[in-house]
Design an enzyme around this catalytic site. Structure first.
Site, PDB file in Angstrom:
ATOM      1  N   HIS A  67      13.825  16.916 -10.375  1.00 52.43           N
ATOM      2  CA  HIS A  67      14.921  17.802 -10.792  1.00 52.43           C
ATOM      3  C   HIS A  67      16.150  16.992 -11.185  1.00 52.43           C
ATOM      4  CE1 HIS A  67      13.446  21.888  -9.896  1.00 52.43           C
ATOM      5  NE2 HIS A  67      12.550  21.177  -9.220  1.00 52.43           N
ATOM      6  N   PHE A 119      20.061  17.358  -5.197  1.00 52.46           N
ATOM      7  CA  PHE A 119      20.313  18.716  -4.726  1.00 52.46           C
ATOM      8  C   PHE A 119      19.595  19.690  -5.652  1.00 52.46           C
ATOM      9  CE2 PHE A 119      23.137  22.474  -5.274  1.00 52.46           C
ATOM     10  CZ  PHE A 119      23.067  22.992  -3.998  1.00 52.46           C
TER      11      PHE A 119
END
Length: 174
Positions: A67, A119
């Site tokens: 990500h 995150f």
């Protein structure tokens, strides 16, 4: 497309269409293709979730590492996947003011140094203020808690991406 059309897809087409429902992890959709036919969209989602859940902790962290940072370098350089670009824009990550952008960059760095992965939050279910608040709060968690929370967020992202690709109609007659 409906679930019957999904089940009829050849391997290459299935992976091309669903290869990014888990960010930059087409190996997951490649693996679940063998589980066809899926009775419903929920069954396809469950197969993906079961694959993720069966991974060792290092594999789950690998998924998280795929990500991009929210409002990070990839957004500004235009190298995000189409899905991530749309999701981040919808949450306002492309419209941070200078103070917000600085805070986001600092918190992203702090988070990655603490946990070793970026995150992850389902941006489509949030906005920039909530994302900044969650990032700040989650920097205080333990690594195992954050790994599990990140994977929960990956599953939310996956669910929404699947819903954008497959009609949620009646189950397939197997």
């Amino acid at each position: 497309m409906d679930i019957a059309a999904v089940n009829a897809l050849p391997y290459e087409d299935f992976v091309n269409i669903f290869g990014n429902v888990v960010e930059k992890c087409p190996v997951i959709t490649a693996a679940v293709w063998t589980g066809r036919p899926f009775a419903s969209l929920s069954a396809l989602e469950a197969a993906i979730n079961e694959f993720i859940d069966a991974l060792p902790e290092s594999g789950k962290e690998g998924i998280l590492r795929c990500h991009p940072d929210l409002a990070g370098r990839d957004l500004h350089s235009g190298t995000l996947t189409q899905e991530s670009r749309e999701e981040q824009a919808r949450a306002g990550m492309d419209a941070l003011n200078t103070e917000e952008a600085s805070r986001m960059a600092r918190l992203n760095d702090e988070y990655k140094k603490r946990f070793g992965f970026p995150f992850v939050v389902c941006a489509r279910m949030s906005d920039k203020a909530n994302i900044l608040r969650q990032l700040s709060q989650r920097c205080q968690n333990e690594r195992a808690v954050e790994r599990a929370r990140g994977i929960d967020e990956v599953k939310k992202i996956c669910r929404l991406r699947l819903q954008g690709l497959v009609l949620t109609d009646a189950p397939n007659k197997l």
